[in-house]
Design a protein around this motif. Structure first.
Motif, PDB file in Angstrom:
ATOM      1  N   GLY A  24     100.739   3.425  49.469  1.00  0.00           N
ATOM      2  CA  GLY A  24     101.509   2.635  50.415  1.00  0.00           C
ATOM      3  C   GLY A  24     102.330   3.511  51.348  1.00  0.00           C
ATOM      4  N   ALA A  25     101.906   4.748  51.534  1.00  0.00           N
ATOM      5  CA  ALA A  25     102.648   5.718  52.336  1.00  0.00           C
ATOM      6  C   ALA A  25     102.645   5.340  53.812  1.00  0.00           C
ATOM      7  CB  ALA A  25     102.030   7.105  52.172  1.00  0.00           C
ATOM      8  N   THR A  26     103.609   5.901  54.529  1.00  0.00           N
ATOM      9  CA  THR A  26     103.690   5.688  55.965  1.00  0.00           C
ATOM     10  C   THR A  26     102.753   6.666  56.671  1.00  0.00           C
ATOM     11  OG1 THR A  26     105.484   7.282  56.203  1.00  0.00           O
ATOM     12  CG2 THR A  26     106.103   4.988  55.793  1.00  0.00           C
ATOM     13  N   VAL A  27     102.547   6.432  57.958  1.00  0.00           N
ATOM     14  CA  VAL A  27     101.692   7.316  58.755  1.00  0.00           C
ATOM     15  C   VAL A  27     102.306   8.712  58.818  1.00  0.00           C
ATOM     16  CG1 VAL A  27     100.796   7.720  61.074  1.00  0.00           C
ATOM     17  CG2 VAL A  27     100.670   5.447  60.086  1.00  0.00           C
ATOM     18  N   ARG A  28     103.626   8.786  58.959  1.00  0.00           N
ATOM     19  CA  ARG A  28     104.289  10.097  59.001  1.00  0.00           C
ATOM     20  C   ARG A  28     104.068  10.876  57.712  1.00  0.00           C
ATOM     21  NH1 ARG A  28     109.223  10.770  62.577  1.00  0.00           N
ATOM     22  NH2 ARG A  28     109.010   9.116  64.100  1.00  0.00           N
TER      23      ARG A  28
ATOM     24  N   ASN B 247     104.170  -1.614  56.630  1.00  0.00           N
ATOM     25  CA  ASN B 247     105.064  -0.513  56.995  1.00  0.00           C
ATOM     26  C   ASN B 247     105.665  -0.718  58.382  1.00  0.00           C
ATOM     27  OD1 ASN B 247     104.675   0.825  54.589  1.00  0.00           O
ATOM     28  ND2 ASN B 247     103.093   2.171  55.382  1.00  0.00           N
ATOM     29  N   LYS B 248     104.872  -1.248  59.291  1.00  0.00           N
ATOM     30  CA  LYS B 248     105.373  -1.493  60.648  1.00  0.00           C
ATOM     31  C   LYS B 248     106.462  -2.572  60.628  1.00  0.00           C
ATOM     32  CE  LYS B 248     103.855  -2.568  65.320  1.00  0.00           C
ATOM     33  NZ  LYS B 248     102.736  -2.947  66.170  1.00  0.00           N
ATOM     34  N   ALA B 249     106.265  -3.589  59.809  1.00  0.00           N
ATOM     35  CA  ALA B 249     107.248  -4.666  59.720  1.00  0.00           C
ATOM     36  C   ALA B 249     108.550  -4.204  59.068  1.00  0.00           C
ATOM     37  CB  ALA B 249     106.666  -5.837  58.933  1.00  0.00           C
ATOM     38  N   GLU B 250     108.483  -3.179  58.221  1.00  0.00           N
ATOM     39  CA  GLU B 250     109.659  -2.696  57.506  1.00  0.00           C
ATOM     40  C   GLU B 250     110.330  -1.499  58.170  1.00  0.00           C
ATOM     41  OE1 GLU B 250     108.092  -1.765  53.686  1.00  0.00           O
ATOM     42  OE2 GLU B 250     108.094  -3.842  53.022  1.00  0.00           O
ATOM     43  N   ARG B 251     109.788  -0.984  59.235  1.00  0.00           N
ATOM     44  CA  ARG B 251     110.304   0.266  59.790  1.00  0.00           C
ATOM     45  C   ARG B 251     111.741   0.146  60.296  1.00  0.00           C
ATOM     46  NH1 ARG B 251     106.533   0.978  65.120  1.00  0.00           N
ATOM     47  NH2 ARG B 251     107.262  -0.883  66.200  1.00  0.00           N
ATOM     48  N   HIS B 252     112.127  -1.002  60.791  1.00  0.00           N
ATOM     49  CA  HIS B 252     113.515  -1.144  61.253  1.00  0.00           C
ATOM     50  C   HIS B 252     114.490  -1.078  60.083  1.00  0.00           C
ATOM     51  CE1 HIS B 252     112.523  -5.273  60.119  1.00  0.00           C
ATOM     52  NE2 HIS B 252     113.817  -5.521  60.085  1.00  0.00           N
ATOM     53  N   LEU B 253     114.060  -1.490  58.911  1.00  0.00           N
ATOM     54  CA  LEU B 253     114.916  -1.404  57.731  1.00  0.00           C
ATOM     55  C   LEU B 253     115.081   0.043  57.273  1.00  0.00           C
ATOM     56  CD1 LEU B 253     113.466  -4.434  55.761  1.00  0.00           C
ATOM     57  CD2 LEU B 253     115.565  -4.353  57.098  1.00  0.00           C
ATOM     58  N   ARG B 254     113.972   0.800  57.293  1.00  0.00           N
ATOM     59  CA  ARG B 254     114.049   2.219  56.916  1.00  0.00           C
ATOM     60  C   ARG B 254     114.915   2.988  57.901  1.00  0.00           C
ATOM     61  NH1 ARG B 254     108.659   1.312  55.729  1.00  0.00           N
ATOM     62  NH2 ARG B 254     108.012   2.126  57.739  1.00  0.00           N
TER      63      ARG B 254
END
Length: 81
Positions: free
Chosen positions: A20-24, A63-70
């Motif tokens: 479930g890793a991010t693209v980065r 991950n895109k939907a959660e990026r503002h939380l991170r």
């Protein structure tokens, strides 16, 4: 991890689907740029393994939907120091 793009795309897709890793994070692990990860996962993977492609797309959308939380958590941690 340069080399055969199709093989690289499969390995990156398996990694993202399992972890479930991010693209980065995937780009760091495989030693390629974020744009290479996107290219491999969005275009090269679909003809090779459609089932894995759709599994990876679900993870990427999550991950895109959660990026503002991170991003908010990172800013909060930055100013807590």
């Amino acid at each position: 991890m340069k080399g055969n793009p199709e093989e690289r795309a499969l390995k990156m897709a398996e990694y993202i689907a399992e972890s479930g890793a991010t693209v980065r994070r995937c780009a760091q692990i495989f030693g390629v740029s974020k744009s290479t990860v996107h290219k491999d996962l969005r275009t090269r993977l679909r003809p090779q393994n459609p089932a894995l492609y759709f599994a990876v797309q679900c993870v990427l959308e999550k991950n895109k939907a959660e990026r503002h939380l991170r991003g908010g958590a990172a800013t909060k941690a930055k100013y807590r120091k």
